[in-house]
Design a protein around this motif. Structure first.
Motif, PDB file in Angstrom:
ATOM      1  N   PHE A 171      51.428  39.789  39.347  1.00  8.63           N
ATOM      2  CA  PHE A 171      51.432  40.785  40.147  1.00  8.63           C
ATOM      3  C   PHE A 171      49.907  41.294  40.571  1.00  8.63           C
ATOM      4  N   MET A 172      49.201  41.219  39.485  1.00  6.56           N
ATOM      5  CA  MET A 172      47.709  41.629  39.605  1.00  6.56           C
ATOM      6  C   MET A 172      46.918  40.487  40.549  1.00  6.56           C
TER       7      MET A 172
ATOM      8  N   ALA B  25      45.612  38.912  29.664  1.00 10.11           N
ATOM      9  CA  ALA B  25      44.261  38.779  30.094  1.00 10.11           C
ATOM     10  C   ALA B  25      44.224  37.221  30.312  1.00 10.11           C
ATOM     11  N   HIS B  26      44.619  36.345  29.398  1.00 16.20           N
ATOM     12  CA  HIS B  26      44.644  34.956  29.786  1.00 16.20           C
ATOM     13  C   HIS B  26      45.623  34.617  30.525  1.00 16.20           C
ATOM     14  N   ARG B  27      46.929  35.122  30.696  1.00 15.42           N
ATOM     15  CA  ARG B  27      47.861  34.775  31.679  1.00 15.42           C
ATOM     16  C   ARG B  27      47.266  35.114  33.165  1.00 15.42           C
TER      17      ARG B  27
ATOM     18  N   ARG C 270      44.998  38.504  45.621  1.00 19.22           N
ATOM     19  CA  ARG C 270      44.915  37.507  46.821  1.00 19.22           C
ATOM     20  C   ARG C 270      44.992  38.003  48.118  1.00 19.22           C
ATOM     21  N   PHE C 271      45.967  38.885  48.042  1.00 19.38           N
ATOM     22  CA  PHE C 271      46.021  39.732  49.522  1.00 19.38           C
ATOM     23  C   PHE C 271      44.946  40.003  49.942  1.00 19.38           C
TER      24      PHE C 271
ATOM     25  N   TYR D  79      46.699  32.651  36.293  1.00 18.56           N
ATOM     26  CA  TYR D  79      47.239  32.734  37.484  1.00 18.56           C
ATOM     27  C   TYR D  79      45.925  32.782  38.474  1.00 18.56           C
ATOM     28  N   LEU D  80      44.907  33.296  38.263  1.00 20.92           N
ATOM     29  CA  LEU D  80      43.677  33.191  39.070  1.00 20.92           C
ATOM     30  C   LEU D  80      43.215  31.893  39.654  1.00 20.92           C
TER      31      LEU D  80
END
Length: 204
Positions: free
Chosen positions: A22-23, A129-131, A28-29, A135-136
């Motif tokens: 979600f973060m 944090a690593h997940r 991205r938005f 995703y980033l």
């Protein structure tokens, strides 16, 4: 260097994964709204943020190893090398995009805010944090794939590669932007996989 599709997605499995995802979608938005198709400028801000997690994670893993009097199993070196690699991405795209004063101010603000938020996130939940970084990096691979498509279609000029990129990735002296984007995308795919693997290890 392979030009086969390298996009993959780790499907969220836990509440922590969903928070991280979600973060990422939230960020991205705003990136899509602010930069739209200006991928060179988008890359500058993206890489400013991307260079933060490795340094934060490396420092906190270093302190953890000192407290526990145990080996870090190679995490510190991996994370610091990731931070350095992302910094080189930034130095490259600064020469390509030539950010204006407003964008340089935005970089300062975004980096300051992101550093502190990520530091707190890593203290609370290194796994999340690593997940989140995984995703980033998925988004980074996606963005650079779109950038590459724009270069191939003629939407973006395939300018000569900056010398800093030629030296760092050992590219041919006549390398162009396309080769740089391919190299950067491959780096981001590696960071994606490493951070998802770290998150999995912390969950095991």
């Amino acid at each position: 260097m392979s030009e086969q599709p390298i996009q993959t997605h780790f499907k969220p499995k836990t509440g922590s994964d969903r928070v991280a995802y979600f973060m990422t979608r939230f960020l991205r938005f705003f990136a899509d709204k602010f930069f739209a198709q200006r991928y060179g400028h988008r890359a500058v801000v993206l890489e400013t943020v991307a260079a933060v997690p490795g340094m934060v994670g490396g420092a906190l893993q270093h302190l953890k190893a000192l407290r526990r009097l145990k080996s870090d199993d190679g995490w510190i070196r991996t994370l610091l090398e990731e931070a350095e690699n992302e910094r080189m991405h930034l130095m490259t795209f600064v020469q390509i995009a030539q950010p204006n004063r407003f964008e340089r101010l935005l970089i300062l603000l975004v980096q300051g805010l992101f550093y502190n938020c990520f530091f707190l996130l890593y203290l609370i939940s290194p796994r999340t944090a690593h997940r989140f970084v995984g995703y980033l990096e998925e988004e980074a691979v996606y963005s650079y794939t779109e950038y590459l498509a724009g270069i191939d279609s003629g939407l973006y000029e395939n300018v000569p590669a900056p010398q800093i990129a030629i030296d760092y990735w050992q590219l041919p002296e006549d390398a162009r932007l396309r080769e740089v984007v391919l190299a950067v995308r491959a780096d981001e795919a590696k960071h994606r996989d490493v951070n998802h693997d770290f998150a999995d290890e912390l969950n095991s």
